[in-house]
Design a protein around this motif. Structure first.
Motif, short mmCIF file in Angstrom:
data_model
loop_
_atom_site.label_atom_id
_atom_site.label_comp_id
_atom_site.label_asym_id
_atom_site.label_seq_id
_atom_site.Cartn_x
_atom_site.Cartn_y
_atom_site.Cartn_z
N ARG A 49 0.81 -1.21 0.00
CA ARG A 49 0.00 0.00 0.00
C ARG A 49 0.85 1.27 0.00
NH1 ARG A 49 -3.28 -0.54 -2.21
NH2 ARG A 49 -4.79 0.88 -1.27
N GLU B 282 -7.25 -1.92 -7.11
CA GLU B 282 -6.90 -0.58 -7.58
C GLU B 282 -6.18 -0.64 -8.92
OE1 GLU B 282 -4.66 1.33 -4.58
OE2 GLU B 282 -6.36 1.59 -3.20
N ARG C 65 -7.09 1.72 5.71
CA ARG C 65 -8.29 1.67 6.53
C ARG C 65 -9.12 0.40 6.27
NH1 ARG C 65 -11.56 6.87 5.90
NH2 ARG C 65 -9.62 7.70 6.77
N PRO D 183 -1.03 10.31 6.82
CA PRO D 183 -2.49 10.35 6.65
C PRO D 183 -2.96 9.65 5.37
CG PRO D 183 -1.67 12.48 7.36
CD PRO D 183 -0.47 11.67 7.04
N ALA D 184 -2.21 9.82 4.27
CA ALA D 184 -2.60 9.16 3.03
C ALA D 184 -2.47 7.65 3.15
CB ALA D 184 -1.74 9.68 1.87
N TRP E 295 -2.71 5.95 5.90
CA TRP E 295 -3.79 5.47 6.77
C TRP E 295 -5.09 5.30 5.99
CZ3 TRP E 295 -5.55 3.00 10.64
CH2 TRP E 295 -6.84 3.22 11.13
N ARG E 296 -5.38 6.22 5.08
CA ARG E 296 -6.60 6.11 4.28
C ARG E 296 -6.56 4.85 3.41
NH1 ARG E 296 -5.91 11.77 3.83
NH2 ARG E 296 -4.84 11.50 1.83
N ARG E 297 -5.40 4.52 2.87
CA ARG E 297 -5.30 3.33 2.04
C ARG E 297 -5.36 2.05 2.86
NH1 ARG E 297 -1.46 6.69 -0.41
NH2 ARG E 297 0.26 5.59 0.63
N GLN F 56 -6.89 -5.56 -2.15
CA GLN F 56 -7.16 -4.14 -2.32
C GLN F 56 -6.23 -3.53 -3.35
OE1 GLN F 56 -6.63 -1.86 1.25
NE2 GLN F 56 -7.42 0.03 0.36
N ASP G 114 6.07 8.63 1.22
CA ASP G 114 4.64 8.56 1.47
C ASP G 114 4.31 9.44 2.66
OD1 ASP G 114 2.00 7.81 1.19
OD2 ASP G 114 2.47 5.68 0.95
#
Length: 666
Positions: free
Chosen positions: A416, A480, A432, A425-426, A428-430, A476, A422
């Motif tokens: 991820r 994508e 989640r 926050p970005a 963490w969104r991926r 996931q 990286d």
């Protein structure tokens, strides 16, 4: 005449290897001469293998090798595997596979229109010629399978009974395809260290690394499966030194493949990949030494003259003597500071895919070093006269688990993470969706284990939890990549997904077998029964049987499990013609979630009512181990093929406008 023809063909291949080496290592390489010499080398080695196979077909016991491994009553299938079932034939196969890899190297490494890449490809063939010369010379001078036996033997001794199995027909060729495949990155790296690295070398090498890893994975899986049902002990890995000899190159190849991906995309890890290429080939040579030197006793080892081991040890020393100084002096030619457009600060960020790859590579290399230490330390202690020392499963289990569990954990965010740098926050969104699944799984998995096995193994629960996270993260990432349209997923992405899925299944299988497996030694006579894992195993009767080249004592069992139809299991104790070695044929009631395994020990008494010593085992989810390794191998093969197909598509795209212009001009 078959033996003499095979001998002459082997001599032809040795001379051709010398010419290939000289043509490729000239100050100005000679591509046509190198290619011609390689062609003759391939003809000689394949012809020598065919001559040896014909000698087995004709039962030519005037050849010492055929007399040692052939028998007139042996099935033809095993006459084929006998070609490489002994030391001399297996080394001839090793050399032939090296010639095949060399042909692929010459075909693929030279980029059309890139003179630097073409020159590097020819120099790579020169290094491969040197390796082939050394190995063909070793076969010709110390391990020649065409040596005559005068007078001829009236009958052969037969192939080792342990090797008379369908799985062992394919196991050595697959394993050698992986072992010998390490020679190609090694040769390309030495050529780059000596004369400079052409552009795009990592991209061209990656399919070969992936293919070698795939073949080695499939060979290991097949060998482990054979040992499971053939040797009578029911395990999937014994930490035998010869088994470890295949595991160590596998760990190095897996690390190298991931670093080549990063190197190809962002120009990092060039020097680390170079050292891994050298180390992987040296470990493959070490595997040959361990199997054939006589320094250890193993069911997997060839009985061999220690003088051959000394020669192999000298070849390893020569390889290191050439590679290490060249590595230290030529690393500046590899362009290890390239970053592919990223800033040095971004490329060095630990919160990036490069950072995750570096951490994972470190864990795998420490695991490889731990296996190497546990394998060689007892041999070193014995060689120094300090006594006998045994390093077995307790050491490896204690060392490997603390290394491989963090590696499994690291794989979850690695897929991820972004390249270069990286943001938390970005990321963490991926992650989640993964966390949303792993949270409930942390509670559900221990409860499921307690319900299914009446106790909780926290080690197994942790491994299953990490495997669940890896599965979700992999799905996931693939979702994508294909934009939600799974049929449009490219082969490279599908290969990565299959390999990571295989890792998850493998980890689950190992954890469940280690935590909940049951092994018992019992004694039963006909009419008696034993309960294991809620099932009743009843010894029904004993008898005799015969095959094309063996006689057997048999035992018939009835396995009765709840909510299942009773099944009949037949175990055997075989004695083969030409061999005094008894062989156990286990009886296994297999399933996707568990195996019940019965192996015959010693017979107590005589007659139809004689009791037998039995080894009865319950192995939950053991099939997941081999399914997982097979998926890893299939994923690596798919990734290797995708690179080749991608190159074809790219060539077609570039060629199409030119063809259209020619048509319009015409």
């Amino acid at each position: 005449m078959t033996g003499e023809i095979g001998h002459l063909l082997l001599m032809l291949a040795t001379v051709a290897a010398a010419v290939q080496m000289l043509a490729g290592l000239q100050p100005r390489p000679l591509p046509r001469l190198a290619a011609t010499a390689l062609g003759w080398q391939l003809i000689g080695l394949v012809g020598a293998l065919a001559a040896l196979g014909l000698a087995f077909h004709d039962n030519d016991f005037s050849l010492a090798y055929v007399a040692a491994h052939g028998h007139t009553t042996m099935p033809r299938l095993y006459a084929v595997s006998a070609v490489w079932g002994g030391h001399e034939g297996s080394m001839l196969l090793w050399c032939a596979i090296l010639a095949l890899w060399s042909v692929l190297a010459g075909w693929q490494l030279g980029a059309p229109g890139d003179e630097a890449a073409r020159a590097h490809a020819v120099r790579t063939l020169g290094v491969l010629g040197a390796v082939s010369l050394a190995m063909c010379g070793y076969v010709l001078l110390t391990s020649n399978p065409f040596v005559r036996l005068l007078p001829a033997a009236p009958e052969g001794r037969g192939l080792n009974p342990m090797l008379q199995d369908p799985g062992l027909v394919l196991h050595p060729p697959l394993l050698y395809l992986g072992y010998v495949g390490t020679a190609l990155p090694f040769a390309a790296t030495l050529a780059a260290l000596a004369w400079g690295e052409p552009a795009g070398l990592a991209r061209r090498l990656r399919p070969f690394t992936a293919a070698a890893l795939a073949f080695l994975s499939l060979g290991i899986a097949l060998g482990s499966w054979w040992a499971y049902y053939e040797l009578g002990w029911g395990g999937w890995w014994f930490w035998d030194p010869v088994e470890n000899a295949s595991l160590m190159p596998w760990l190095v190849l897996a690390t190298l493949l991931h670093l080549q991906a990063a190197q190809d995309l962002r120009g990092r890890f060039v020097q680390a990949a170079a050292w891994l290429s050298i180390g992987g080939f040296v470990l493959a040579l070490l595997g040959i030494f361990l199997v054939r030197s006589g320094v250890l006793t193993s069911v997997h080892a060839f009985a061999s003259d220690p003088r051959r081991g000394s020669t192999l040890l000298a070849l390893i020393a020569l390889t290191l003597a050439v590679s290490l100084p060249l590595g230290f002096q030529g690393m500046d030619r590899l362009g290890g500071a390239r970053t592919g457009g990223r800033t040095e600060e971004g490329a060095r960020s630990p919160l990036s895919r490069e950072g995750a790859l570096a951490a994972g590579a470190l864990l795998l290399l420490v695991a490889c070093a731990s296996v190497l230490l546990g394998t060689l330390y007892p041999l070193a202690v014995d060689a120094l006269g300090l006594g006998k020392l045994s390093v077995g499963a307790p050491y490896f289990d204690a060392v490997m688990a603390p290394l491989l569990l963090p590696a499994l954990l690291l794989m979850i965010p690695a897929t991820r993470l972004r390249w270069g740098r990286d943001e938390g926050p970005a990321l963490w969104r991926r992650l989640r969706p993964v966390v949303l699944v792993m949270g409930p799984a942390a509670v559900a998995l221990p409860l499921l284990l307690e319900a299914g096995f009446a106790r909780i193994s926290w080690g197994a629960a942790l491994t299953l939890w990490l495997a669940t996270g890896l599965l979700i993260a992999t799905l996931q990432t693939l979702h994508e990549r294909c934009g939600g349209r799974w049929l449009r997923l490219e082969a490279s992405g599908a290969g990565m997904g299959l390999a990571h899925l295989g890792v998850a299944l493998f980890a689950c299988g190992v954890a469940m077998v280690n935590a909940y497996g049951i092994e018992r030694d019992v004694r039963l006579a006909p009419g008696q029964s034993h309960r294991i894992a809620g099932c009743s195993l009843q010894f029904e009767a004993s008898g005799t049987a015969s095959g094309p080249n063996y006689r057997a004592l048999t035992a018939r069992f009835i396995l009765d499990c709840p909510e299942r139809t009773p099944v009949v299991l037949n175990a055997e104790k075989r004695a083969y013609d030409g061999s005094a070695m008894p062989m156990t044929e286990s009886a296994i009631d297999w399933g996707l979630t568990r195996d019940i395994y019965v192996a015959l020990g010693e017979q107590v008494g005589s007659g139809a009512q004689a009791a037998w010593g039995l080894r009865v085992q319950y192995r939950p989810f053991i099939r997941w181990i081999w399914i997982g390794v097979a998926l890893m191998g299939a994923g690596a093969l798919l990734a290797a093929a995708s690179r080749r197909l991608h190159r074809h598509r790219a060539t077609a795209r570039h060629a199409a406008p030119a063809r259209a212009l020619e048509e319009r001009t015409a």
